[in-house]
Design a protein around this motif. Structure first.
Motif, PDB file in Angstrom:
ATOM      1  N   CYS A 120      47.074 -30.019 -29.077  1.00 46.66           N
ATOM      2  CA  CYS A 120      46.234 -31.215 -28.965  1.00 46.66           C
ATOM      3  C   CYS A 120      45.051 -30.975 -28.033  1.00 46.66           C
ATOM      4  O   CYS A 120      45.224 -30.512 -26.902  1.00 46.66           O
ATOM      5  N   ILE A 121      43.857 -31.281 -28.526  1.00 49.55           N
ATOM      6  CA  ILE A 121      42.680 -31.254 -27.657  1.00 49.55           C
ATOM      7  C   ILE A 121      41.971 -32.599 -27.752  1.00 49.55           C
ATOM      8  O   ILE A 121      42.016 -33.277 -28.776  1.00 49.55           O
ATOM      9  N   GLY A 122      41.360 -32.984 -26.654  1.00 49.87           N
ATOM     10  CA  GLY A 122      40.643 -34.246 -26.608  1.00 49.87           C
ATOM     11  C   GLY A 122      39.154 -34.032 -26.434  1.00 49.87           C
ATOM     12  O   GLY A 122      38.682 -32.889 -26.382  1.00 49.87           O
ATOM     13  N   PRO A 123      38.404 -35.101 -26.348  1.00 45.80           N
ATOM     14  CA  PRO A 123      36.957 -34.978 -26.177  1.00 45.80           C
ATOM     15  C   PRO A 123      36.594 -34.457 -24.792  1.00 45.80           C
ATOM     16  O   PRO A 123      37.385 -34.558 -23.850  1.00 45.80           O
ATOM     17  N   ARG A 124      35.397 -33.927 -24.696  1.00 44.55           N
ATOM     18  CA  ARG A 124      34.922 -33.465 -23.390  1.00 44.55           C
ATOM     19  C   ARG A 124      34.813 -34.634 -22.417  1.00 44.55           C
ATOM     20  O   ARG A 124      35.136 -34.504 -21.236  1.00 44.55           O
ATOM     21  N   ASP A 156      50.805 -24.022 -34.811  1.00 51.65           N
ATOM     22  CA  ASP A 156      50.582 -24.017 -36.260  1.00 51.65           C
ATOM     23  C   ASP A 156      49.201 -24.557 -36.598  1.00 51.65           C
ATOM     24  O   ASP A 156      48.625 -24.187 -37.625  1.00 51.65           O
ATOM     25  N   MET A 157      48.691 -25.432 -35.735  1.00 53.22           N
ATOM     26  CA  MET A 157      47.396 -26.043 -35.992  1.00 53.22           C
ATOM     27  C   MET A 157      46.860 -26.669 -34.707  1.00 53.22           C
ATOM     28  O   MET A 157      47.572 -26.792 -33.709  1.00 53.22           O
ATOM     29  N   ILE A 158      45.600 -27.050 -34.761  1.00 54.16           N
ATOM     30  CA  ILE A 158      44.942 -27.782 -33.674  1.00 54.16           C
ATOM     31  C   ILE A 158      44.721 -29.219 -34.134  1.00 54.16           C
ATOM     32  O   ILE A 158      44.343 -29.457 -35.285  1.00 54.16           O
ATOM     33  N   SER A 159      44.951 -30.173 -33.254  1.00 62.71           N
ATOM     34  CA  SER A 159      44.610 -31.569 -33.543  1.00 62.71           C
ATOM     35  C   SER A 159      43.620 -32.056 -32.492  1.00 62.71           C
ATOM     36  O   SER A 159      43.921 -32.064 -31.294  1.00 62.71           O
ATOM     37  N   ALA A 160      42.432 -32.429 -32.962  1.00 59.51           N
ATOM     38  CA  ALA A 160      41.404 -32.980 -32.070  1.00 59.51           C
ATOM     39  C   ALA A 160      41.506 -34.498 -32.116  1.00 59.51           C
ATOM     40  O   ALA A 160      41.186 -35.128 -33.125  1.00 59.51           O
ATOM     41  N   ILE A 161      41.965 -35.078 -31.017  1.00 58.48           N
ATOM     42  CA  ILE A 161      42.316 -36.497 -30.968  1.00 58.48           C
ATOM     43  C   ILE A 161      41.228 -37.305 -30.247  1.00 58.48           C
ATOM     44  O   ILE A 161      40.608 -36.832 -29.309  1.00 58.48           O
ATOM     45  N   THR A 162      41.053 -38.526 -30.687  1.00 59.33           N
ATOM     46  CA  THR A 162      40.073 -39.480 -30.128  1.00 59.33           C
ATOM     47  C   THR A 162      38.649 -38.933 -30.137  1.00 59.33           C
ATOM     48  O   THR A 162      37.936 -38.986 -29.137  1.00 59.33           O
ATOM     49  N   MET A 163      38.222 -38.437 -31.271  1.00 57.25           N
ATOM     50  CA  MET A 163      36.836 -38.005 -31.426  1.00 57.25           C
ATOM     51  C   MET A 163      35.939 -39.232 -31.595  1.00 57.25           C
ATOM     52  O   MET A 163      36.253 -40.134 -32.374  1.00 57.25           O
ATOM     53  N   THR A 164      34.841 -39.245 -30.867  1.00 56.01           N
ATOM     54  CA  THR A 164      33.985 -40.433 -30.842  1.00 56.01           C
ATOM     55  C   THR A 164      32.657 -40.264 -31.566  1.00 56.01           C
ATOM     56  O   THR A 164      31.982 -41.244 -31.850  1.00 56.01           O
ATOM     57  N   TYR A 165      32.273 -39.005 -31.852  1.00 57.49           N
ATOM     58  CA  TYR A 165      31.026 -38.778 -32.586  1.00 57.49           C
ATOM     59  C   TYR A 165      31.123 -37.461 -33.354  1.00 57.49           C
ATOM     60  O   TYR A 165      31.947 -36.589 -33.045  1.00 57.49           O
ATOM     61  N   CYS A 166      30.286 -37.337 -34.360  1.00 62.99           N
ATOM     62  CA  CYS A 166      30.424 -36.275 -35.362  1.00 62.99           C
ATOM     63  C   CYS A 166      30.175 -34.868 -34.827  1.00 62.99           C
ATOM     64  O   CYS A 166      30.914 -33.936 -35.165  1.00 62.99           O
ATOM     65  N   ASP A 167      29.128 -34.668 -34.040  1.00 61.63           N
ATOM     66  CA  ASP A 167      28.753 -33.310 -33.648  1.00 61.63           C
ATOM     67  C   ASP A 167      29.856 -32.611 -32.859  1.00 61.63           C
ATOM     68  O   ASP A 167      30.088 -31.409 -33.036  1.00 61.63           O
ATOM     69  N   GLU A 168      30.541 -33.342 -31.986  1.00 56.32           N
ATOM     70  CA  GLU A 168      31.641 -32.723 -31.237  1.00 56.32           C
ATOM     71  C   GLU A 168      32.774 -32.342 -32.194  1.00 56.32           C
ATOM     72  O   GLU A 168      33.344 -31.256 -32.080  1.00 56.32           O
ATOM     73  N   ALA A 169      33.066 -33.218 -33.142  1.00 55.28           N
ATOM     74  CA  ALA A 169      34.121 -32.924 -34.113  1.00 55.28           C
ATOM     75  C   ALA A 169      33.770 -31.710 -34.972  1.00 55.28           C
ATOM     76  O   ALA A 169      34.624 -30.863 -35.247  1.00 55.28           O
TER      77      ALA A 169
END
Length: 308
Positions: A120-124, A156-169
Motif C-alpha cells: 500500500c502506498i499513499g499520496p505524497r 503481488d501488487m501495489i495499491s495506490a490508495i486515496t489518490m486525489t488527482y490524475c498526474d500523481e496516479a
C-alpha cells in the motif's frame, strides 16, 4: 495462476479503516496517521497481525479471497521525514511490513491461492485535499523508492490508495510499470462524487488508461461513503468495468467534517451493507470489498451478509 486470473476467479475481501480502528477502537497513538511506525515498536509486535487475523477469518468464513494490504500508506519520503525516518530506514520498514504479511499468509497455507499481498502506498500529501501537485515525471521519481522496496520485498501488487488527482496516479502507474509490478489505483472522492481535483471518476480512469496503455490492474474508490458517488456510476460506459473495488467510509460526513471530528463516526452498518449490495448491481465487475475510515471487521461482516 497469475494475478489477473486470481482476481477474475474470486471475490476478495480486504480490511477496513486500519488507522481509525487502531486509534479510536484500540487506543493506539499513530503520529501523522502512520500505522507503519508500529513495526518498530516491540510492544506492538503482534498488533497488526492480530488486526489482520480477524478479517482473514471473515474471508474464510465466506469462501472469499483476501488481499493483505500492508500498513505502509504513510511510508513515503515526505511523511517518513516528519516521523524521523531516513530513506534507508523507510526502505527497511516497508520491507519489514511485507515480511510480516508473508509470515501471516504462511499460517493459512491451505488458502494460499486466494491470498494476495498488496504493498500500500499513499499520496505524497494529504489524502483528503490537494495542497501541492507533482508532474507525472515528478510523481514517478518520488514514489519509485517505495514501490521498488515493496516489490523487492515480495508483494503481488501495489495499491495506490486515496489518490486525489490524475498526474500523481499516472506517475505511480508508470513507476510500477517500470518496476514490472501490477498496480491498482484507488481514488478519494468528495461528497459530489468527483476527485478533490474536480475531475470526474470517468475522466480520471479514461485518462490514466489512455496514458499508461491500460496498465493498472483495476481501479477502486475509497475514503468516501457510497452515497457520495453512487449517482456517478448509475449510468455510463465501459469505464465502469474498470472499477473492481470499493473501500467506503462508514460515515456520510464530508472530509472536512471528518477531519474536525474528535470522536469516531461508525455510521449505520446495516445501511452500508445494503448500499454495497446496490453497488454490486451498478458495477458489473466489482470484486473487492473492504472499508475505510470508521470501519472495522463488524462493518465488513455486515457487507458480506448483504453481498456474498
Amino acid at each position: 495462476m497469475d494475478i489477473i486470473e486470481k482476481i477474475n476467479s474470486s471475490v476478495f475481501l480486504t480490511d477496513g479503516g486500519l488507522e481509525t480502528d487502531l486509534i479510536f477502537n484500540k487506543g493506539i497513538e499513530l503520529p501523522h496517521f502512520a500505522a507503519f511506525t508500529l513495526l518498530d515498536q516491540p510492544e506492538h509486535e503482534n498488533t497488526l497481525m492480530d488486526y489482520y487475523n480477524d478479517y482473514i477469518e471473515e474471508a474464510i468464513k465466506h469462501n472469499a479471497g483476501f488481499i493483505l494490504e500492508s500498513p505502509t500508506w504513510r511510508a513515503n519520503p515526505d511523511w517518513g521525514y516528519k516521523l524521523g525516518y531516513s530513506r534507508d530506514e523507510l526502505v527497511q520498514v516497508n520491507q519489514k511490513a511485507i515480511a510480516q504479511l508473508i509470515q501471516l499468509k504462511s499460517r493459512y497455507a491451505d488458502f494460499d491461492d486466494t491470498f494476495l499481498i498488496s504493498g500500500c502506498i499513499g499520496p505524497r500529501g494529504d489524502g483528503y485535499s490537494i495542497n501541492e501537485t507533482m508532474t507525472v515525471k515528478q510523481a514517478h521519481e518520488y514514489h519509485n523508492l517505495q514501490i521498488r522496496a515493496l516489490k523487492n520485498a515480495g508483494v503481488d501488487m501495489i495499491s495506490a490508495i486515496t489518490m486525489t488527482y490524475c498526474d500523481e496516479a499516472i506517475g505511480i502507474a508508470e513507476s510500477a510499470k517500470s518496476n514490472n509490478i501490477p498496480v491498482v489505483i484507488s481514488f478519494t472522492v468528495e461528497t459530489n462524487g468527483d476527485l478533490p481535483s474536480g475531475q470526474t471518476l470517468e475522466k480520471a480512469i479514461l485518462k490514466i488508461d489512455e496514458v499508461t496503455d491500460h496498465y493498472p490492474l483495476y481501479y477502486m474508490i475509497n475514503c468516501a461513503h457510497p452515497s457520495h458517488f453512487m449517482d456517478k456510476i448509475k449510468s455510463g460506459g465501459s469505464w465502469k468495468n474498470r472499477i473492481r473495488g470499493v473501500r467506503a467510509n462508514a460515515s456520510c460526513k464530508s472530509h472536512d467534517e471528518l477531519d474536525q471530528s474528535v470522536e469516531l463516526d461508525t455510521g449505520n452498518k446495516e445501511e452500508l451493507g445494503k448500499l454495497y449490495h446496490i453497488l454490486k448491481t451498478q458495477l458489473p465487475d466489482l470484486k473487492v470489498f473492504g472499508g475505510c475510515c470508521g470501519t472495522d471487521v463488524s462493518h465488513i461482516r455486515t457487507i458480506c451478509e448483504h453481498t456474498l
